[in-house]
Design an enzyme around this catalytic site. Structure first.
Site, PDB file in Angstrom:
ATOM      1  N   ASP A  36       0.817  -1.216   0.000  1.00  0.00           N
ATOM      2  CA  ASP A  36       0.000   0.000   0.000  1.00  0.00           C
ATOM      3  C   ASP A  36       0.853   1.269   0.000  1.00  0.00           C
ATOM      4  O   ASP A  36       0.817   2.068   0.946  1.00  0.00           O
ATOM      5  CB  ASP A  36      -0.954  -0.008   1.215  1.00  0.00           C
ATOM      6  CG  ASP A  36      -1.846  -1.240   1.233  1.00  0.00           C
ATOM      7  OD1 ASP A  36      -2.216  -1.713   0.148  1.00  0.00           O
ATOM      8  OD2 ASP A  36      -2.157  -1.736   2.330  1.00  0.00           O
ATOM      9  N   GLU A 198     -20.485   4.203 -15.986  1.00  0.00           N
ATOM     10  CA  GLU A 198     -19.868   5.318 -16.729  1.00  0.00           C
ATOM     11  C   GLU A 198     -18.680   5.864 -15.944  1.00  0.00           C
ATOM     12  O   GLU A 198     -17.658   6.249 -16.520  1.00  0.00           O
ATOM     13  CB  GLU A 198     -20.878   6.460 -16.963  1.00  0.00           C
ATOM     14  CG  GLU A 198     -22.005   6.154 -17.908  1.00  0.00           C
ATOM     15  CD  GLU A 198     -23.080   5.270 -17.265  1.00  0.00           C
ATOM     16  OE1 GLU A 198     -23.143   5.199 -16.010  1.00  0.00           O
ATOM     17  OE2 GLU A 198     -23.824   4.614 -18.011  1.00  0.00           O
TER      18      GLU A 198
HETATM   19  O1  FUB Z   1      -3.165  -3.917   2.872  1.00  0.00           O
HETATM   20  C1  FUB Z   1      -4.466  -4.236   3.282  1.00  0.00           C
HETATM   21  C2  FUB Z   1      -5.457  -3.930   2.182  1.00  0.00           C
HETATM   22  O2  FUB Z   1      -5.107  -4.625   1.008  1.00  0.00           O
HETATM   23  C3  FUB Z   1      -5.461  -2.485   1.773  1.00  0.00           C
HETATM   24  O3  FUB Z   1      -6.157  -1.678   2.685  1.00  0.00           O
HETATM   25  C4  FUB Z   1      -6.060  -2.591   0.423  1.00  0.00           C
HETATM   26  O4  FUB Z   1      -5.919  -1.456  -0.380  1.00  0.00           O
HETATM   27  C5  FUB Z   1      -5.341  -3.788  -0.124  1.00  0.00           C
HETATM   28  O5  FUB Z   1      -4.103  -3.437  -0.662  1.00  0.00           O
END
Ligand code: FUB
Length: 457
Positions: A36, A198
Site C-alpha cells: 500500500d 460510466e
Molecule cells: O493492505 C491491506 C489492504 O489490502 C489495503 O487496505 C487494500 O488497499 C489492499 O491493498
C-alpha cells in the site's frame, strides 16, 4: 525474510541469469514486506509511506507503517516505523492502507485501522511535525466510521484550500476536511459517490460489484484534471482510473493502467511528480516468499500522454533510473541503499540515532547506486559494532564480485551497539559507479553498520 532474500540472490549468482549490469532495484524495500505505497514529495525529497506485511502472514496481518526516503529515486533510506496501530487507543490491529500529506508545516497521517469496539476497520488520523514522525493520534477516536468498507484513505488539498478525504471498498465515499485536517464538514457529511459504470467501468458477472472499482483510491489533481486511480476488477486486481473536471465528480472511467501481474491478488497505486518526472508506485509479490499477504512496494517512471491520460504501465525489476549521483564524501547512512541483500535494519543507539544495518552474514551486501567518486577516493571509514567475530567490508564496483577497491577489517567491539569508526585505504575508485559493500567473514552474524564515508584523494 532475510534468509530468503539471501538464498534467492545466491541462486541468481549461481545461475546464468545473473547480470551485473541489470541487477534489479525493484521492489524498493528488501528487508521486510511492504504494501500500500503512499508517496509524498516534500521539499527535495520523496517520502514513501508503506504498510508492513508481517513475515509468513496468511491474512492482512499488519501492525505498523514504515517510511523510506529518497532524493534520487534509486537509493532509499529506511527511517523505521513512524506509527503503529498501537498509537490509536481505539484500535486493535489491521494497520492497512494509509496516506500522509503536509499542510502548514504539519504532517497528517490518515490510516486504516481496526476499531476494537466496532470490530471493523475505521479511518484515523495522526499528526507530527516531521515527515518521519513520531506521529501521535490527533483526535483519540476514528475520524470516519460509517461501514465495513471504511478502508484506504486518500487526501488531496485542492488549489482553493479545500481538502478532500476519499476512501472505501467497494463504495467510494468522501468528506470535506476542515482546515484543521482532523475533522470534517458535518453539514456536507459523508458523501457516497454514485458507483455507475460510466464512472468506474463495467465488471462482468458480479451483481454486487457492477463496476471495476474495488479499493485503494489515490486522489489528486494535475493541471485542471482530477484523477481517481484505484485497485480494480476484483481478485486478482489490476489498477484502473477515472477522471473528472471537479473534485467531487461526476467521474468518467478512463481505463486500466497496470494490468494484473506480479503475484499479489491486490494492488494499490500511489502517484507523484518529482523533479519534472512522474512516478507510479504499486505493490506485488516479487520478493522471495512473496504473495498476496507478503507484498512489496515497487515503482516505475512514466510519462503522461499529451491529453493527460495514462499509458499502460507494467511492472519491472529495474525500476527508475537514478536522477542524481550520490556523493560518497559525505556521511551516508548504512540503511540507504538501492538493494540490501540478506541484512535487516533496526533502531540504533549510536549518537546520531535513526537506524543501523544489522544481522549481517558472510556474503550479504548493500548496493548503493550511481556513486560519483570524481577524481578518486583515498580512504573509507565506517561506523561499526560487533559482539560477534567481526569480518570485512569489501568495497567493490558495479557488482558484488566487481573490482575490489578496498577492504576494511572489523573486529569485535564488545557489543552490537558498541560503535567504533574503522578506516582503510582505497585505490582505483574514480568516476561514477554502483558501489557494493560486501560483507565477508566466518559463521554467525559478523557486525552491524551505522554509516560510511569516503575521503577524496
Ligand atoms: O493492505 C491491506 C489492504 O489490502 C489495503 O487496505 C487494500 O488497499 C489492499 O491493498
Amino acid at each position: 525474510m532475510k534468509k530468503l532474500v539471501s538464498l534467492a540472490v545466491a541462486g541468481l549468482l549461481a545461475s546464468s541469469l545473473y547480470s551485473p549490469v541489470s541487477f534489479a532495484d525493484n521492489p524498493v524495500v528488501q528487508t521486510l514486506y511492504t504494501a500500500d505505497p503512499a508517496p509524498l514529495v516534500y521539499n527535495d525529497t520523496v517520502y514513501l509511506y508503506t504498510g508492513h506485511d508481517e513475515d509468513n502472514s496468511t491474512y492482512y496481518t499488519m501492525n505498523d507503517w514504515r517510511v523510506y526516503s529518497s532524493k534520487d529515486m534509486a537509493n532509499w533510506t529506511d527511517h523505521g516505523s513512524p506509527l503503529s496501530y498501537k498509537a490509536f487507543s481505539w484500535s486493535s490491529g489491521e494497520a492497512w492502507a494509509s496516506q500522509v500529506i503536509e499542510r502548514n508545516g504539519k504532517f497528517y497521517f490518515y490510516v486504516t485501522a481496526k476499531s476494537t469496539s466496532l470490530g471493523r476497520p475505521a479511518i484515523g488520523v495522526a499528526v507530527s511535525n516531521s515527515p518521519t514522525g513520531p506521529f501521535v493520534d490527533a483526535i483519540g477516536k476514528p475520524l470516519v466510521s460509517s461501514s465495513w468498507g471504511d478502508i484506504d484513505p486518500t487526501v488531496y488539498v485542492d488549489s482553493d484550500g479545500q481538502a478532500y478525504l476519499y476512501w472505501g471498498n467497494p463504495t467510494l465515499k468522501y468528506v470535506k476536511l476542515n482546515p484543521d485536517m482532523i475533522s470534517y464538514n458535518q453539514s456536507t457529511g459523508i458523501v457516497q459517490v454514485p458507483m455507475t459504470t460510466e464512472s468506474f467501468g463495467v465488471r462482468n458477472g458480479n451483481a454486487d460489484r457492477p463496476t471495476l472499482y474495488e479499493e485503494g483510491p489515490w486522489f489528486y489533481k494535475r493541471g485542471s484534471l482530477y484523477y481517481m486511480v484505484y485497485g480494480a476488477s476484483g481478485i486478482p486486481e489490476n489498477i484502473a482510473y477515472s477522471t473528472s473536471s471537479s473534485p467531487t465528480g461526476p467521474w468518467k472511467y478512463r481505463g486500466i493502467i497496470m494490468p494484473t501481474q506480479g503475484g499479489s491478488f491486490t494492488n494499490h497505486p500511489g502517484i507523484i511528480d518529482f523533479k519534472g518526472r512522474s512516478y507510479f508506485f504499486y505493490h506485488n509479490g516479487a520478493l522471495p516468499g512473496g504473495g498476496g499477504f507478503t507484498r512489496s512496494v515497487a515503482v516505475e517512471q512514466f510519462t503522461y500522454n499529451a491529453d493527460g491520460s495514462f499509458p499502460i504501465i507494467n511492472m519491472t525489476t529495474a525500476g527508475p533510473q537514478p536522477i542524481a549521483t550520490l556523493n560518497p564524501y559525505v556521511r551516508t547512512q548504512a540503511e540507504t541503499s538501492a538493494w540490501a541483500a540478506g541484512v535487516e535494519t533496526e533502531t540504533t543507539s549510536d549518537t546520531d540515532g535513526g537506524m543501523n544495518v544489522g544481522f549481517i552474514d558472510h556474503g550479504d551486501y548493500l548496493k548503493i547506486k550511481n556513486v560519483n567518486f570524481g577524481a578518486g577516493a583515498a580512504a573509507f571509514e565506517a561506523r561499526v559494532a560487533s559482539a560477534g567475530s567481526g569480518g570485512n567490508i569489501e568495497l567493490r564496483l558495479d557488482s558484488p564480485t566487481g573490482t575490489l577497491v578496498g577492504t576494511c577489517a572489523v573486529q569485535n567491539t564488545g557489543g552490537w551497539q558498541s560503535w567504533v569508526t574503522k578506516t582503510c585505504t582505497v585505490s582505483g575508485a574514480s568516476g561514477t559507479h554502483d558501489l557494493y559493500l560486501k560483507f565477508t567473514g566466518g559463521s554467525g552474524y559478523l557486525f552491524n553498520m551505522n554509516w560510511w564515508k569516503f575521503s577524496a584523494n
